[in-house]
Design a protein around this motif. Sequence first.
Motif, PDB file in Angstrom:
ATOM      1  N   UNK A   1       0.808  -1.217   0.000  1.00  0.00           N
ATOM      2  CA  UNK A   1       0.000   0.000   0.000  1.00  0.00           C
ATOM      3  C   UNK A   1       0.839   1.264   0.000  1.00  0.00           C
ATOM      4  N   UNK A   2       2.108   1.153   0.241  1.00  0.00           N
ATOM      5  CA  UNK A   2       2.930   2.342   0.439  1.00  0.00           C
ATOM      6  C   UNK A   2       4.119   2.426  -0.511  1.00  0.00           C
TER       7      UNK A   2
ATOM      8  N   UNK B   1       2.957   5.841  -3.744  1.00  0.00           N
ATOM      9  CA  UNK B   1       2.212   6.817  -2.969  1.00  0.00           C
ATOM     10  C   UNK B   1       3.089   8.032  -2.764  1.00  0.00           C
ATOM     11  N   UNK B   2       2.678   9.234  -3.197  1.00  0.00           N
ATOM     12  CA  UNK B   2       3.492  10.419  -2.983  1.00  0.00           C
ATOM     13  C   UNK B   2       3.693  10.650  -1.499  1.00  0.00           C
TER      14      UNK B   2
ATOM     15  N   UNK C   1       0.347   8.415   6.520  1.00  0.00           N
ATOM     16  CA  UNK C   1      -0.134   7.592   7.627  1.00  0.00           C
ATOM     17  C   UNK C   1       0.407   6.164   7.494  1.00  0.00           C
ATOM     18  N   UNK C   2       1.031   5.668   8.549  1.00  0.00           N
ATOM     19  CA  UNK C   2       1.566   4.314   8.547  1.00  0.00           C
ATOM     20  C   UNK C   2       2.940   4.172   7.928  1.00  0.00           C
ATOM     21  N   UNK C   3       3.537   5.276   7.501  1.00  0.00           N
ATOM     22  CA  UNK C   3       4.821   5.174   6.789  1.00  0.00           C
ATOM     23  C   UNK C   3       5.941   4.654   7.686  1.00  0.00           C
ATOM     24  N   UNK C   4       6.049   5.188   8.897  1.00  0.00           N
ATOM     25  CA  UNK C   4       7.151   4.769   9.768  1.00  0.00           C
ATOM     26  C   UNK C   4       7.026   3.292  10.126  1.00  0.00           C
ATOM     27  N   UNK C   5       5.804   2.824  10.344  1.00  0.00           N
ATOM     28  CA  UNK C   5       5.617   1.395  10.612  1.00  0.00           C
ATOM     29  C   UNK C   5       6.003   0.570   9.390  1.00  0.00           C
TER      30      UNK C   5
END
Length: 221
Positions: free
Chosen positions: A7-8, A38-39, A144-148
């Motif tokens: 998703x990322x 994803x930008x 959202x959720x990028x660091x994870x």
Amino acid sequence: MSTTAPALGTFSFRPLDLSPTSGGETPPPTSGGETTPTPGGHGPTPTSGGHAPSDAELLHRWVTDPKAAFWMMQDAKPEDVEREYMRIAAHEHHDAFMGLHDGEPAFLMERYDPRHVELVGLYEPEPGDVGMHFLVAPTGTPIHGFTRAVITAVMRELFADPATRRVVVEPDVGNKAVHALNEAVGFVPEREIQKPEKRALLSFCTRERFEAAVGGAEVPR
């Protein structure tokens, strides 16, 4: 070396380039895959001279950002950062890698042998233990959720080596955000330890705990 989070976008890794002439075009990752991009604004910002920043310039920007206070290099000069990562590059038991998101620098990963670096005399290492640090680049447009997704990619990269049986981390006891991220990918705190530079929370994640934490996604063996 590469891994992805569907998703990322694509996450991949390459060795740091600290040569005096680095900069300009971003060196290609060693491998990669296709996922939905994803930008995110994590890519390098051109310097005042118009060229893409070197790895050393990027690292200096990242480690001195207020959000990187737990990296403990807030007052470092560019030459200090370059010297530190040249030292790591030359070390037999410590490595640093540029993490790429859709081909652009977005985070830093360090891998070390805790028998020789960081944790010597502070715990009893087991065969297959690998130490890890990671730092996500500051951005004005967070995803959202990028660091994870980054820590998941880092863990997958470490476990891609069949010799890695357990990942060891020692974040500052006050770094609650990283404690939560670590727990999300399977780390279990062992105890607090006193390092020369900080009070740290010694934590471990086995391959099996990581597999369970990421929902059964395939982990290389």
